[in-house]
Write a protein that holds these residues in place. Structure first.
Motif, PDB file in Angstrom:
ATOM      1  N   TYR A   1     -12.030   4.491  -6.135  1.00 60.41           N
ATOM      2  CA  TYR A   1     -10.756   3.798  -5.944  1.00 60.41           C
ATOM      3  C   TYR A   1     -10.301   3.898  -4.488  1.00 60.41           C
ATOM      4  N   VAL A   2      -9.877   2.764  -3.953  1.00 59.03           N
ATOM      5  CA  VAL A   2      -9.347   2.712  -2.595  1.00 59.03           C
ATOM      6  C   VAL A   2      -7.955   2.100  -2.682  1.00 59.03           C
ATOM      7  N   SER A   3      -6.947   2.843  -2.230  1.00 57.85           N
ATOM      8  CA  SER A   3      -5.576   2.350  -2.325  1.00 57.85           C
ATOM      9  C   SER A   3      -5.337   1.225  -1.327  1.00 57.85           C
TER      10      SER A   3
ATOM     11  N   VAL B   1      -2.788  11.322   6.080  1.00 57.23           N
ATOM     12  CA  VAL B   1      -3.405  11.496   4.775  1.00 57.23           C
ATOM     13  C   VAL B   1      -3.567  12.971   4.418  1.00 57.23           C
ATOM     14  N   GLY B   2      -3.761  13.836   5.421  1.00 58.24           N
ATOM     15  CA  GLY B   2      -3.888  15.260   5.171  1.00 58.24           C
ATOM     16  C   GLY B   2      -5.291  15.718   4.887  1.00 58.24           C
ATOM     17  N   TYR B   3      -6.228  15.360   5.732  1.00 54.56           N
ATOM     18  CA  TYR B   3      -7.618  15.820   5.571  1.00 54.56           C
ATOM     19  C   TYR B   3      -7.728  17.258   5.964  1.00 54.56           C
TER      20      TYR B   3
ATOM     21  N   GLY C   1     -14.060  -0.041  -6.382  1.00 57.94           N
ATOM     22  CA  GLY C   1     -12.920   0.471  -5.653  1.00 57.94           C
ATOM     23  C   GLY C   1     -11.588  -0.063  -6.139  1.00 57.94           C
ATOM     24  N   LYS C   2     -11.555  -0.809  -7.219  1.00 62.30           N
ATOM     25  CA  LYS C   2     -10.321  -1.429  -7.698  1.00 62.30           C
ATOM     26  C   LYS C   2      -9.659  -0.664  -8.845  1.00 62.30           C
TER      27      LYS C   2
ATOM     28  N   VAL D   1      -7.388   0.836   7.475  1.00 60.07           N
ATOM     29  CA  VAL D   1      -8.685   0.451   8.035  1.00 60.07           C
ATOM     30  C   VAL D   1      -8.569  -0.888   8.768  1.00 60.07           C
ATOM     31  N   ILE D   2      -7.866  -1.831   8.181  1.00 61.13           N
ATOM     32  CA  ILE D   2      -7.690  -3.143   8.821  1.00 61.13           C
ATOM     33  C   ILE D   2      -6.968  -2.988  10.153  1.00 61.13           C
ATOM     34  N   GLU D   3      -5.902  -2.198  10.173  1.00 62.03           N
ATOM     35  CA  GLU D   3      -5.150  -1.988  11.419  1.00 62.03           C
ATOM     36  C   GLU D   3      -6.020  -1.304  12.471  1.00 62.03           C
TER      37      GLU D   3
END
Length: 95
Positions: free
Chosen positions: A38-40, A93-95, A30-31, A47-49
């Protein structure tokens, strides 16, 4: 005995030991920008929030004065968490 118990080859053990000795055990999933995994940083922070909003409790075996461990209740399934997370982020995000 170790390899037979785990059902792995000696090559796998040797590779792991070589990486361990060379400090190459960093998880790079994911880096890499442009890869399918890849995760921005923005998504990670979302996700943390979201997880900060979930009620947590201190487990009975960690209720020492100097412990700050908190865990999620067992009744909260991952699928339920994701269902609650997705509508919250779909606007930005616009899913």
């Amino acid at each position: 005995m170790f390899c037979k118990t785990l059902g792995i080859s000696t090559k796998r053990v040797n590779t792991a030991l070589t990486k361990l000795r060379g400090n190459q055990l960093l998880d790079k999933r994911g880096k890499l920008q442009g890869s399918k995994d890849y995760v921005s940083a923005e998504r990670v922070n979302e996700v943390i929030e979201h997880m900060k909003k979930v009620p947590k409790y201190t487990p009975h075996y960690r209720r020492e004065e100097n412990s700050s461990s908190e865990i999620l209740p067992l009744y909260i399934a991952i699928s339920k968490r994701y269902a609650q997370y997705r509508p919250e982020t779909s606007k930005s995000v616009g899913y």
